[in-house]
Motif scaffolding. Structure first.
Motif, short mmCIF file in Angstrom:
data_model
loop_
_atom_site.label_atom_id
_atom_site.label_comp_id
_atom_site.label_asym_id
_atom_site.label_seq_id
_atom_site.Cartn_x
_atom_site.Cartn_y
_atom_site.Cartn_z
N GLN A 2 0.85 -1.18 0.00
CA GLN A 2 0.00 0.00 0.00
C GLN A 2 0.89 1.23 0.00
O GLN A 2 2.07 1.16 0.34
N ARG A 28 -4.08 0.46 -2.61
CA ARG A 28 -4.61 1.25 -1.49
C ARG A 28 -3.69 2.44 -1.22
O ARG A 28 -2.49 2.26 -1.02
N ASP A 69 5.75 -1.84 1.67
CA ASP A 69 4.89 -0.69 1.41
C ASP A 69 5.73 0.44 0.83
O ASP A 69 6.96 0.41 0.88
#
Length: 158
Positions: A2, A28, A69
């Motif tokens: 994300q 996301r 991430d």
């Protein structure tokens, strides 16, 4: 994976690039700030409002971001924490911050902080230029192409 955004200081034009990337890839995107944010309606975009205070948003991102991430920030101490945790870090001008350059960046940041503390005016970063936005978009696309496939039904490449 994300994408986390240190959104208080992130330029609007960079956020807009990120909104488009989230829509294109289905990844996301979470923006963390201590003020309300206006974001386009999307199932892929969320905002988290943290309490006001020095480094509160940074602390939230550092606690929540996981290895793999991507975090968008210009905050070098935050970047140092994240790099140690195997989080990808990208500055708003398209500069990748990683194990190869974080120590040099921390040293420069600390030197400038000391100079400011002794009363020397060091100035701030220059305004974001079109070439900076393009560099950011290009680097983001490169990072996403390595880690994310397009959202279902989307035939555009990241």
């Amino acid at each position: 994976m994300q994408i986390w955004v240190d959104a208080d200081a992130c330029p609007k034009s960079v956020k807009e690039i990120l909104y488009r990337a989230a829509a294109r890839t289905g990844i996301r995107l979470t923006l963390v700030a201590n003020q309300p944010l206006k974001v386009p309606p999307s199932p892929h975009i969320t905002t988290i409002r943290v309490a006001a205070g020095m480094d509160v948003a940074d602390a939230h991102i550092a606690a929540e971001a996981e290895a793999g991430d991507l975090v968008i920030t210009a905050d070098i101490p935050l970047a140092a924490q994240l790099v140690d945790n195997r989080v990808h870090v990208l500055g708003p001008r398209g500069d990748v911050i990683d194990r190869d350059n974080i120590h040099e960046r921390l040293s420069m940041r600390n030197l400038l902080d000391e100079l400011r503390g002794s009363g020397i005016e060091t100035g701030g970063p220059p305004p974001l230029k079109k070439s900076d936005r393009q560099a950011f978009a290009n680097r983001l696309d490169q990072l996403l192409a390595r880690t994310v496939s397009p959202a279902p039904g989307n035939t555009h490449s990241p």
